[in-house]
Write a protein that holds these residues in place. Structure first.
Motif, PDB file in Angstrom:
ATOM      1  N   PHE C  19       0.882  -1.178   0.000  1.00  0.00           N
ATOM      2  CA  PHE C  19       0.000   0.000   0.000  1.00  0.00           C
ATOM      3  C   PHE C  19       0.909   1.213   0.000  1.00  0.00           C
ATOM      4  O   PHE C  19       1.530   1.523   1.010  1.00  0.00           O
ATOM      5  CB  PHE C  19      -0.887   0.032   1.240  1.00  0.00           C
ATOM      6  CG  PHE C  19      -1.868  -1.102   1.298  1.00  0.00           C
ATOM      7  CD1 PHE C  19      -2.945  -1.142   0.426  1.00  0.00           C
ATOM      8  CD2 PHE C  19      -1.722  -2.127   2.221  1.00  0.00           C
ATOM      9  CE1 PHE C  19      -3.854  -2.179   0.484  1.00  0.00           C
ATOM     10  CE2 PHE C  19      -2.629  -3.163   2.280  1.00  0.00           C
ATOM     11  CZ  PHE C  19      -3.698  -3.194   1.412  1.00  0.00           C
ATOM     12  N   PHE C  22       4.161   1.025   1.900  1.00  0.00           N
ATOM     13  CA  PHE C  22       4.109   0.039   2.979  1.00  0.00           C
ATOM     14  C   PHE C  22       3.846  -1.353   2.443  1.00  0.00           C
ATOM     15  O   PHE C  22       2.862  -1.587   1.743  1.00  0.00           O
ATOM     16  CB  PHE C  22       3.021   0.440   3.979  1.00  0.00           C
ATOM     17  CG  PHE C  22       2.847  -0.550   5.082  1.00  0.00           C
ATOM     18  CD1 PHE C  22       3.789  -0.627   6.099  1.00  0.00           C
ATOM     19  CD2 PHE C  22       1.751  -1.406   5.093  1.00  0.00           C
ATOM     20  CE1 PHE C  22       3.643  -1.551   7.106  1.00  0.00           C
ATOM     21  CE2 PHE C  22       1.598  -2.342   6.103  1.00  0.00           C
ATOM     22  CZ  PHE C  22       2.551  -2.409   7.116  1.00  0.00           C
ATOM     23  N   ALA C  24       2.575  -4.690   2.968  1.00  0.00           N
ATOM     24  CA  ALA C  24       1.707  -5.405   3.909  1.00  0.00           C
ATOM     25  C   ALA C  24       1.921  -6.920   3.815  1.00  0.00           C
ATOM     26  O   ALA C  24       1.910  -7.618   4.812  1.00  0.00           O
ATOM     27  CB  ALA C  24       0.243  -5.070   3.643  1.00  0.00           C
ATOM     28  N   PRO C  43      -0.283 -12.048  14.552  1.00  0.00           N
ATOM     29  CA  PRO C  43      -0.733 -10.915  15.353  1.00  0.00           C
ATOM     30  C   PRO C  43      -1.479  -9.902  14.484  1.00  0.00           C
ATOM     31  O   PRO C  43      -1.407  -9.939  13.261  1.00  0.00           O
ATOM     32  CB  PRO C  43       0.555 -10.322  15.913  1.00  0.00           C
ATOM     33  CG  PRO C  43       1.618 -10.764  14.984  1.00  0.00           C
ATOM     34  CD  PRO C  43       1.169 -12.067  14.404  1.00  0.00           C
ATOM     35  N   SER C  44      -2.172  -9.002  15.147  1.00  0.00           N
ATOM     36  CA  SER C  44      -2.932  -7.985  14.445  1.00  0.00           C
ATOM     37  C   SER C  44      -2.014  -7.166  13.540  1.00  0.00           C
ATOM     38  O   SER C  44      -0.912  -6.795  13.926  1.00  0.00           O
ATOM     39  CB  SER C  44      -3.603  -7.085  15.478  1.00  0.00           C
ATOM     40  OG  SER C  44      -4.484  -6.212  14.851  1.00  0.00           O
ATOM     41  N   GLY C  45      -2.453  -6.898  12.324  1.00  0.00           N
ATOM     42  CA  GLY C  45      -1.692  -6.042  11.421  1.00  0.00           C
ATOM     43  C   GLY C  45      -0.610  -6.752  10.647  1.00  0.00           C
ATOM     44  O   GLY C  45       0.147  -6.122   9.922  1.00  0.00           O
ATOM     45  N   CYS C  46      -0.536  -8.083  10.743  1.00  0.00           N
ATOM     46  CA  CYS C  46       0.561  -8.775  10.085  1.00  0.00           C
ATOM     47  C   CYS C  46       0.280  -8.999   8.607  1.00  0.00           C
ATOM     48  O   CYS C  46       1.147  -9.455   7.871  1.00  0.00           O
ATOM     49  CB  CYS C  46       0.860 -10.105  10.772  1.00  0.00           C
ATOM     50  SG  CYS C  46      -0.414 -11.334  10.506  1.00  0.00           S
ATOM     51  N   GLY C  47      -0.950  -8.726   8.155  1.00  0.00           N
ATOM     52  CA  GLY C  47      -1.232  -8.872   6.735  1.00  0.00           C
ATOM     53  C   GLY C  47      -2.196  -9.987   6.383  1.00  0.00           C
ATOM     54  O   GLY C  47      -2.418 -10.271   5.211  1.00  0.00           O
ATOM     55  N   LYS C  48      -2.792 -10.602   7.379  1.00  0.00           N
ATOM     56  CA  LYS C  48      -3.691 -11.738   7.133  1.00  0.00           C
ATOM     57  C   LYS C  48      -4.869 -11.340   6.240  1.00  0.00           C
ATOM     58  O   LYS C  48      -5.164 -11.995   5.241  1.00  0.00           O
ATOM     59  CB  LYS C  48      -4.249 -12.271   8.466  1.00  0.00           C
ATOM     60  CG  LYS C  48      -3.201 -12.670   9.488  1.00  0.00           C
ATOM     61  CD  LYS C  48      -3.828 -13.243  10.737  1.00  0.00           C
ATOM     62  CE  LYS C  48      -4.670 -12.255  11.539  1.00  0.00           C
ATOM     63  NZ  LYS C  48      -3.931 -11.155  12.133  1.00  0.00           N
ATOM     64  N   THR C  49      -5.533 -10.255   6.660  1.00  0.00           N
ATOM     65  CA  THR C  49      -6.719  -9.852   5.902  1.00  0.00           C
ATOM     66  C   THR C  49      -6.340  -9.450   4.479  1.00  0.00           C
ATOM     67  O   THR C  49      -7.044  -9.780   3.519  1.00  0.00           O
ATOM     68  CB  THR C  49      -7.430  -8.702   6.628  1.00  0.00           C
ATOM     69  OG1 THR C  49      -7.861  -9.178   7.893  1.00  0.00           O
ATOM     70  CG2 THR C  49      -8.621  -8.209   5.834  1.00  0.00           C
ATOM     71  N   THR C  50      -5.232  -8.765   4.354  1.00  0.00           N
ATOM     72  CA  THR C  50      -4.780  -8.351   3.027  1.00  0.00           C
ATOM     73  C   THR C  50      -4.583  -9.564   2.126  1.00  0.00           C
ATOM     74  O   THR C  50      -5.031  -9.589   0.971  1.00  0.00           O
ATOM     75  CB  THR C  50      -3.461  -7.568   3.146  1.00  0.00           C
ATOM     76  OG1 THR C  50      -3.653  -6.509   4.082  1.00  0.00           O
ATOM     77  CG2 THR C  50      -3.044  -6.995   1.811  1.00  0.00           C
ATOM     78  N   GLU C 165     -11.503 -14.283  10.713  1.00  0.00           N
ATOM     79  CA  GLU C 165     -11.838 -14.141  12.131  1.00  0.00           C
ATOM     80  C   GLU C 165     -13.333 -14.175  12.382  1.00  0.00           C
ATOM     81  O   GLU C 165     -13.898 -13.277  13.002  1.00  0.00           O
ATOM     82  CB  GLU C 165     -11.284 -12.816  12.681  1.00  0.00           C
ATOM     83  CG  GLU C 165      -9.820 -12.656  12.382  1.00  0.00           C
ATOM     84  CD  GLU C 165      -9.164 -11.622  13.270  1.00  0.00           C
ATOM     85  OE1 GLU C 165      -9.645 -11.404  14.383  1.00  0.00           O
ATOM     86  OE2 GLU C 165      -8.149 -11.051  12.842  1.00  0.00           O
ATOM     87  N   HIS C 198      -6.236 -14.448  15.020  1.00  0.00           N
ATOM     88  CA  HIS C 198      -5.050 -14.155  15.829  1.00  0.00           C
ATOM     89  C   HIS C 198      -5.134 -14.873  17.176  1.00  0.00           C
ATOM     90  O   HIS C 198      -4.369 -14.597  18.084  1.00  0.00           O
ATOM     91  CB  HIS C 198      -4.832 -12.639  16.005  1.00  0.00           C
ATOM     92  CG  HIS C 198      -5.987 -11.914  16.606  1.00  0.00           C
ATOM     93  ND1 HIS C 198      -6.588 -10.848  15.977  1.00  0.00           N
ATOM     94  CD2 HIS C 198      -6.667 -12.093  17.753  1.00  0.00           C
ATOM     95  CE1 HIS C 198      -7.580 -10.405  16.724  1.00  0.00           C
ATOM     96  NE2 HIS C 198      -7.651 -11.141  17.808  1.00  0.00           N
TER      97      HIS C 198
HETATM   98  N1  LIG Z   1      -6.069  -0.150   2.151  1.00  0.00           N
HETATM   99  C1  LIG Z   1      -4.947  -0.040   2.889  1.00  0.00           C
HETATM  100  N2  LIG Z   1      -4.168   1.043   2.743  1.00  0.00           N
HETATM  101  C2  LIG Z   1      -3.036   1.173   3.468  1.00  0.00           C
HETATM  102  N3  LIG Z   1      -2.605   0.278   4.390  1.00  0.00           N
HETATM  103  C3  LIG Z   1      -3.364  -0.838   4.577  1.00  0.00           C
HETATM  104  C4  LIG Z   1      -4.584  -1.032   3.858  1.00  0.00           C
HETATM  105  N4  LIG Z   1      -5.117  -2.202   4.267  1.00  0.00           N
HETATM  106  C5  LIG Z   1      -4.296  -2.691   5.216  1.00  0.00           C
HETATM  107  N5  LIG Z   1      -3.230  -1.885   5.398  1.00  0.00           N
HETATM  108  C6  LIG Z   1      -2.106  -2.093   6.316  1.00  0.00           C
HETATM  109  O1  LIG Z   1      -1.574  -3.331   6.057  1.00  0.00           O
HETATM  110  C7  LIG Z   1      -1.229  -4.010   7.236  1.00  0.00           C
HETATM  111  C8  LIG Z   1      -1.867  -5.358   7.271  1.00  0.00           C
HETATM  112  O2  LIG Z   1      -3.275  -5.165   7.389  1.00  0.00           O
HETATM  113  P1  LIG Z   1      -4.256  -6.396   7.521  1.00  0.00           P
HETATM  114  O3  LIG Z   1      -5.641  -5.830   7.618  1.00  0.00           O
HETATM  115  O4  LIG Z   1      -4.006  -7.353   6.462  1.00  0.00           O
HETATM  116  O5  LIG Z   1      -3.864  -6.992   8.937  1.00  0.00           O
HETATM  117  P2  LIG Z   1      -4.476  -8.230   9.704  1.00  0.00           P
HETATM  118  O6  LIG Z   1      -3.403  -9.211   9.840  1.00  0.00           O
HETATM  119  O7  LIG Z   1      -5.736  -8.662   9.062  1.00  0.00           O
HETATM  120  O8  LIG Z   1      -4.798  -7.604  11.130  1.00  0.00           O
HETATM  121  P3  LIG Z   1      -6.023  -7.870  12.098  1.00  0.00           P
HETATM  122  O9  LIG Z   1      -5.761  -9.109  12.802  1.00  0.00           O
HETATM  123  O10 LIG Z   1      -5.958  -6.687  13.009  1.00  0.00           O
HETATM  124  O11 LIG Z   1      -7.252  -7.883  11.253  1.00  0.00           O
HETATM  125  C9  LIG Z   1      -1.656  -3.107   8.386  1.00  0.00           C
HETATM  126  O12 LIG Z   1      -0.523  -2.439   8.876  1.00  0.00           O
HETATM  127  C10 LIG Z   1      -2.594  -2.143   7.752  1.00  0.00           C
HETATM  128  O13 LIG Z   1      -2.475  -0.889   8.372  1.00  0.00           O
END
Ligand SMILES: Nc1ncnc2c1ncn2[C@@H]1O[C@H](COP(=O)(O)OP(=O)(O)OP(=O)(O)O)[C@@H](O)[C@H]1O
Ligand SMILES: Nc1ncnc2c1ncn2[C@@H]1O[C@H](COP(=O)(O)OP(=O)(O)OP(=O)(O)O)[C@@H](O)[C@H]1O
Ligand SMILES: NCCCCN
Ligand SMILES: [Mg+2]
Ligand SMILES: [Mg+2]
Lengths: 286, 290, 374, 334, 374
Positions: C19, C22, C24, C43-50, C165, C198
């Protein structure tokens, strides 16, 4: 909470105050409505007895509202105007909601404030400014090109535009608030289940917005119906009800037929308000 | 869905155009037109010149700016009264009434909106006039010996205006107070605060966006109102909108009327700007939220 | 890596997503055999959802490839991919009833009404809620909603079901129950599930395979037991299961085991973590799980079978009684608190203030070379 | 085809409208109530469009036409001018002829004067009496040009003569303003339309007022004590006219309406509604009986001779007067 | 019951509260010794919050009395009671910064500015957040907010601190950490804490004493271990800790133990729950905790020390691997699933499909007469 003990004198006093307030709210409407049933030529005390003449009588001097062509015509124009205003302002309100909730573009905050501004511009000024622009444009076209743009002259269209200009802010705010509550993943879910873009809009997003759109439409309708300040300057020969009533009061002399109209309007608006409440209380907003 | 950047662009443009048409054609251009008009001076029939004459006229004529100041100060008074009267009501609706009563009371608050300004004022005239309901009632109870005139004075105007606008004070107040967690108030008491302390330090600061939103809308509506002050006002009550109307209609002086319109807009905007500065709020987090 | 074998429902090849500046997701590769339950834990923010959104088609990968049933789906819009997704807050449509929610995808696909009716009824029976078709969404309990969300996807017979989740919004007791239920549903449908969480206990209990994700990369992929007992990195050791954790320096080592002294001055023997080679003088991190530490009263320590080659004295600071999962915090000579699981039966239990001896085997003391960081 | 009338309240009684529509089934009549100022303002905004027939007073046409070009010349051949009272017709023609074209013909005439409850204010006779402390708080007036003119006459000035010299006129206005500001104390409220005046008068809240004669006649119906009083300075007489807006689209229908309402049987209905006298030969005789009685109660022959017809308003006067009125309204005299 | 002893910070005497006709709290009596950590544990809607709100003064009791430090506080308004409360959603004031939030109560009490400054700084240090005074509330993490909410009360030196599910809004990992932290803070301040929760592990881990509340009454008050090992009612046995639960009929009994046959036809020996007398033919409920059931391979069962007097054969249906808290579901001959805790070490572990024998002692099979209900 501010009032803990259910029986405390404070709370009693508070309740009394609230009751007094609602009496205050209702008083002028009740008096305006009640004199509709006074069997007198003037909407004033003393009470001369009960009558329904001011609604149904078809003879002068007590011509009832349902036989008063001009009032009925005013009512009709009010309806036409309100329907157009409601439809237009709900449409633009909806596109605005999408624009400001979903859109990303430079100056978004600025434009958002611009969207709110019409609500706080005095209605008189809105009316005047639109009148001036429209007339000047029409005059210019006439002088320059000998082109008569009649729609720019005071008339139904300008009234609709004048009211639309600030009512759209109201509908935009109502619909925006609802769209903000919309969980965008719902759309993704629909995509994920195989829906096309249009289908998602039609089957998921718009149905979610529908209660807000209807409520906004009703509010727009009511506000348009009762608008005076803006309309005053833009009205042509087709006068809506408020203007007709004002002319009647200021230029002819009021009879209880105006009270009768007021009464009918109250009942109508009350029903509309109830309707909008019923719609707001739908299953998706619990 | 990044793959179709163009679709995104296109839909943005499609969404932006109704907004742009609306704001441009019905708000911005008319106001520019009004500004231009306000700088025109009539020097002879059908002959105009650009000048500041209309504004100079305003400055040189105490009647005008007195009326504007009067309109402004009465509007502030009405706004303050609406806040004072409306706040307890909003609080009652949001926090004290049971969940079922709440909807009903809120609906009752909207009642004045059901009919036009005209009918509301008409109702007040029937109530307030010397031979009206209240006067007769007082006579009947024996509280007064002869009819009392309540109409045709500033107090009648203020009553009528407060009545007309209080709804726009209550609605944003109820919605902010509604969003306030009751436990916040309870915490205020629990930590030793008296009723007054809780009100001053917790409830009011919390409700501030709603208060400001309500005040802005109320003030603007009041300052811009026309019918109520005209119909209820007495021989001394002039209202600035009435003067604008007079300029346009009685004196056929559109140029002067436009200048007055601009002045009213500028004046009220400055008052609101000051109010926002003093309360540390912004238009976006107050009015836009209500 | 086999790239084209259709035995895999899903393959990701060096998948990355940035992104702006950054990153992800930083180049992740894996494949998932048909019909298995695969979790991504991190952990939260590691990129799973992405990562999941790329698979579903809501984000375009910056680089890499995604193959479903062996075919690349890059450029295929989300509504054309046979990958369905259960969202964290479920995203059921509140304006439709249960039946319509489930029928939605079928209608989009143009299935006929009779067929829809049959399929919906069928899937409702499979999730053991045959009679809720006419209910509105808000009339369902949390667990029922969960199952409807799954049914809504499964009725479309997806190649892969993604779950982001899905238990996050449920309350504690229900979450416990749904864990087992989800696993059973996956057996039922025999579809590949990719499950994001997580919460380690969710991942461990349900999955055939788990990927541990951290800062955009996969640290380790394996069975739950593999990860728990044979973590390959300090991160995995620390993230999966509870651990006592020390930093220290190796005093003597033979590559797979040796002696280490912690920064607090405790001395203990260790065995190297999986695939690790540990040398003299290395800075390391040592992990010991509380359940592998035995706590015995100092007075009874000598009689105790002292199979552990690490021993340490201390005083019980507090007893965290939690039924079968009770634990003591033991304060050692150097002032540190060590956690150790104990069984509390109500008879002759350990109490705060008692002198105890902690015993654990060097085989349970996992050691990892410390990543040099500022 | 629609005939859009821009006229005074009560100048298009339903009874007549219906009768007209029966006679000309293809014409719909649409009525907008207005007053002199609004008629001009409206037509100005529309550039003379939007209406097919307007009825401003005879003195308000010339300047408005010069300045805003909102009317079109009349085709007198289509109007039954023979029915009209010649004196009034000639007067109106004189007032509204521009470059040889006639822009208006008379319709109804009446006066502005005083009204009093005989039992409570028997001595009221002059414009100035409204400011008599004897009636403190019990009089009213409309804050419009009529009271300015009346007061000027009562102070011994001739405002109409001063129209030629606007500076002089301004001087008169200033004096009048001072007088009326002083008078504010005496006033209960300024009335704005027939309605509030009637209410105040009938309820006894006020005992005397400046008024349109028609309003006074109406009240005479209700209460025989309330009479129109022509001020001793002379009642101010107005003639409401017919004029065609420049972009009117139904001229034929407009002419039909004009001729229709000039017919004697219709004149009676019209006058019954307006309370004013038709500008036709024998207009007074065509009044309904009750109105006739009211007129007779109010006017002597001398009063009629003493009438002062409003003079044409030259450009600029309205602005001067408007400002004076504002000054009075804004002043805190009370 | 001692009614006036000032040794108790809080006493409730037969406290009851009705809302209209609904009795939310039905006569609850208890006293809490100074400086202890007391939890009230019960399912949602059982009346916990109502009870606490009466103590804080936000609701008037319908009957009964509340004494703080020996003095009745009936009629004392909430702002006059020296009982402070941490709300479920904390109710920090968003329009004030951290410093002002903590100073609020002191200002209400009319304390001077210098004194306030000293006290606030002091309490911030005690909660280990000395530098956050100038921060706005929304700049704090969940755990920090939690601690500020406690500090805001503690700075007023209350007789009793009430906490209404304060961890409910936090996420899993943080909740775990805060459990221990809360206990430490209570030690720190040495103030009586009354803690409300429906999460048994919170109540067990932190409390000196726990009251189990159900439908407006206290079922049992005791130490965590008491409740876990010696429940007095079937409700407590079922609510505290996991259990396998059967309904059955007593076949033979000597009052404190005997034989029972479950409705599914299993036969087992039991001991009566605390204070229970069980007779032949009684309808009963039997509870056995998973950690007290040993699971051994059928092939090894004979060699195993068969100290349990209950035994049963079955097949492992599934293994719920969760590190130290792993469990197997065993399907018995009658088709029922029985849960049993197992240790999974990675060597020679039990696997689904294996024949096993379940063994448990009658002492661990707690039996309660069934409440007759429709
Ligand atoms: N559209 C976006 N634009 C910029 N940064 C993004 C975007 N989507 C996600 N990120 C960043 O990418 C990283 C990974 O996000 P992601 O949502 O994949 O985390 P996650 O592992 O699903 O976390 P969680 O467990 O909290 O849901 C985070 O630091 C988030 O801030
Ligand atoms: N003000 C009230 N009016 C009527 N009933 C109430 C009121 N407050 C609580 N109740 C009822 O009393 C019962 C107990 O409520 P209470 O809030 O004390 O439960 P709780 O144990 O705190 O539950 P939870 O764990 O869900 O917070 C509930 O059934 C609730 O519906
Ligand atoms: N021109 C004055 C008209 C009076 C209306 N009744
Ligand atoms: Mg995520
Ligand atoms: Mg609760």
């Amino acid at each position: 909470m501010l009032a803990q003990k259910n029986s405390s004198p404070f709370l009693m006093g508070y309740r009394l105050y609230v009751v007094a307030f609602f009496i205050f709210l209702a008083a002028p409407l009740i008096s305006a409505g009640a004199f509709a049933f006074n069997d007198s030529l003037f909407p004033a005390l003393p009470w001369q007895g009960f009558t329904l003449d001011w609604f149904f009588s078809d003879t002068e001097p007590k011509l009832g509202m349902f036989h008063d062509r001009r009032l009925l015509q005013g009512l009709y124009y009010s309806f036409v105007i309100a329907i157009f205003v409601a439809a237009l302002s709900v449409f633009v309100g909806t596109t605005n909601a999408f624009l400001f909730v979903r859109g990303e573009f430079p100056g978004k905050n600025f434009f958002y404030i611009l969207m709110v501004v019409p609500l706080v511009i005095p209605g008189v000024i809105l009316g005047i400014s639109i009148l001036v622009l429209a007339s000047d444009t029409a005059n210019y076209m006439e002088n320059r090109f000998d082109l008569e743009l009649e729609f720019l002259r005071p008339g139904l269209l300008l009234v609709v535009f004048g009211q639309f200009s600030f009512i759209t802010t109201i509908t935009s705010l109502v619909i925006t608030a609802r769209l903000k509550k919309f969980d965008a993943t719902m759309e993704e879910a629909a995509f994920n289940l195989g829906a096309s873009r249009v289908r998602v809009l039609r089957t998921v997003t718009l149905p979610f917005l529908r209660p807000a759109m209807i409520a906004a439409g009703i509010v727009a309708f009511l506000v348009s119906f009762e608008n005076f300040n803006t309309t005053l300057f833009l009205v042509g020969s087709e006068a809506p009800l408020t203007i007709t009533m004002y002319d009647r009061m200021a230029k002819v002399g009021s009879t209880p037929v105006l009270n009768a109209v007021s009464f009918v309007l109250m009942v109508g608006s009350g029903l509309l308000a109830l309707l909008s409440i019923a719609i707001q209380r739908d299953k998706t907003s619990q | 869905m990044m793959q179709n950047k163009d679709i995104k662009r296109l839909s943005l443009i499609l969404l932006f155009s109704p907004f742009a048409l609306w704001i441009l054609l019905l708000i911005i251009l008319p106001h520019i037109g009004m500004v231009l008009l306000s700088f025109r001076e009539k020097v002879a029939p059908r002959v105009y010149e650009y000048s500041f004459a209309n504004y100079l006229d305003f400055i040189n004529e105490p009647i005008y700016w007195n009326t504007l100041l009067r309109t402004g100060s009465m509007s502030l008074l009405v706004t303050a009264l609406a806040l004072l009267i409306g706040f307890p009501i909003a609080y009652y609706i949001a926090k004290i009434a049971g969940p079922r009563a709440r909807g009903g009371l809120f609906l009752l608050c909207l009642i004045p909106l059901w009919v036009s300004d005209l009918i509301r004022s008409f109702g007040w005239i029937l109530l307030l006039r010397e031979t009206g309901v209240i006067s007769n009632f007082l006579l009947w109870t024996g509280l007064v010996g002869q009819p009392v005139e309540f109409l045709y004075n500033d107090i009648a105007v203020i009553i009528g205006l407060v009545y007309t606008v209080i709804l726009f004070m209550i609605v944003p107040l109820v919605s902010t107070l509604d969003g306030m967690d009751n436990s916040m108030i309870e915490a205020g008491y629990n930590l030793g605060g008296s009723g007054f302390t809780v009100l001053r330090r917790i409830i009011i600061p919390y409700a501030m966006p709603g208060i400001v939103a309500g005040c802005i809308v109320t003030f603007m509506l009041t300052a811009g109102s026309y019918l109520t002050p005209i119909l209820l006002g007495g021989k001394n009550s002039s209202w600035f909108t009435e003067q604008i109307y007079n300029q346009f209609i009685t004196r056929f002086n559109w140029e002067g009327g436009a200048a007055f319109g601009m002045l009213l807009l500028i004046f009220t905007s400055v008052v609101i700007w000051l109010g926002l500065k003093l309360s540390g709020q912004t238009l976006a987090n107050t009015v836009a939220k209500s | 890596m086999k790239h084209t074998s259709p035995a895999y429902d899903l393959e990701c090849l060096d998948l990355a997503k940035s992104f702006g500046g950054f990153r992800a997701v930083k180049g992740v590769s894996f494949e998932i055999p048909s019909g298995s339950f695969f979790s991504i834990l991190g952990p939260s923010g590691c990129g799973k959802t992405t990562l999941m959104r790329m698979i579903a088609g809501f984000e375009d990968p910056t680089s890499g490839d995604i193959k479903i049933k062996g075919k690349s789906v890059l450029g295929v819009p989300p509504n054309r991919r046979n990958v369905k997704m259960v969202f964290q807050h479920l995203a059921l449509f509140p304006m439709m009833n249960v039946y319509e929610n489930i029928a939605y995808g079928l209608r989009c696909a143009g299935v006929g009404n009779a067929e829809i009716k049959r399929k919906v009824q069928d899937v409702l029976e499979r999730i053991a809620l045959p009679d809720v078709g006419e209910r509105e969404i808000h009339q369902l309990s949390g667990g029922q909603k969960q199952r409807i969300a799954i049914a809504r996807c499964m009725v479309l017979d997806p190649d892969v079901l993604l779950l982001d989740e899905p238990l996050g919004a449920l309350d504690l007791k229900l979450r416990e129950a749904m864990k087992i239920e989800l696993k059973l549903l996956q057996h039922q449908f025999n579809t590949t599930f990719i499950y994001i969480t997580h919460d380690q206990s969710e991942a461990l209990v349900m999955s055939d395979n788990v990927a541990i994700m951290n800062q955009g990369i996969f640290e380790q992929i394996g069975t739950p037991q593999d990860l728990y007992h044979h973590p390959k990195t300090a991160f995995v050791a620390g993230f999966v299961g509870d651990s006592n954790r020390w930093s220290g320096t190796v005093k003597s080592a033979d590559g797979t085991g040796g002696k280490v002294e912690t920064d607090q001055g405790l001395s203990m023997s260790f065995s190297a973590g999986a695939d690790q080679t540990i040398r003299d003088g290395d800075k390391v991190e040592i992990f010991v799980r509380p359940e592998f530490i035995r706590t015995v009263r100092a007075s009874e320590a000598d009689q105790a079978v002292t199979e552990g080659d690490n021993q340490m004295s201390g005083v019980i600071d507090s007893l965290l009684f939690n039924g079968a999962n009770s634990r003591v915090l033991v304060r050692t000579g150097s002032g540190e608190l060590i956690e150790s699981d104990v069984t509390v039966t109500g008879n002759n239990d350990l109490k705060p203030g008692e002198d105890v001896r902690l015993i654990w085997s060097s085989r349970q003391a996992m050691c990892f070379a410390r990543a040099e960081s500022a | 085809e629609t005939l859009r009338l821009l006229t005074w309240g009560s100048y298009a009684p339903d009874e007549l409208v219906q009768k007209f529509e029966e006679e000309y089934p293809d014409i719909d009549v649409e009525v907008t109530f207005s007053n002199n100022e609004e008629m001009i303002a409206k037509l100005r905004a529309t550039g003379g469009a939007g209406f097919d027939l307007a009825q401003p007073s005879h003195d308000r046409i010339y300047a408005a036409q010069l300045e805003y070009d909102i009317y079109k010349p009349l085709d007198l051949s289509k109007i039954d001018t023979g029915a009209m009272e010649a004196k009034l017709l000639d007067g109106v023609k004189a007032n509204t002829t521009i470059e040889g074209e006639v822009y208006a013909v008379p319709h109804q005439w009446g006066t502005s004067g005083l009204m009093a409850d005989k039992t409570k204010a028997p001595d009221l006779s002059s414009w100035a009496d409204l400011c008599d402390p004897a009636y403190k708080g019990k009089t009213s007036m409309r804050l419009k040009r009529t009271i300015l003119l009346g007061t000027a006459f009562s102070m011994g000035e001739d405002p109409f003569a001063a129209y030629a010299d606007l500076e002089k006129y301004q001087g008169i206005l200033d004096k009048v303003a001072d007088k009326l500001i002083e008078c504010k104390d005496n006033i209960k409220a300024y009335w704005k339309g027939g309605d509030d005046l009637s209410a105040m008068m009938l309820s006894g809240e006020i005992v005397a007022s400046e008024t349109w004669d028609s309003t006074a006649y109406k009240l005479y119906d209700q209460n025989q004590n309330i009479v129109f009083v022509p001020p001793k300075e002379g009642a101010l007489a107005w003639i409401d006219t017919f004029a065609l807006p420049r972009k009117g689209k139904a001229d034929d229908a407009a002419y039909k309406w004009i001729n229709f309402v000039l017919r004697p049987e219709n004149v009676t209905i019209m006058s019954g509604s307006t309370g004013a006298i038709a500008a036709v030969k024998g207009g007074t005789d065509l009044l309904p009986e009750d109105k006739k009685a009211a007129v007779n109660a109010a006017f002597t022959a001398a009063d009629i001779d003493n009438l002062k017809f409003f003079a044409n308003i030259p450009p600029g006067v309205e602005d001067m007067e408007g400002k004076t009125l504002e000054k009075i309204k804004a002043a805190t005299g009370g």
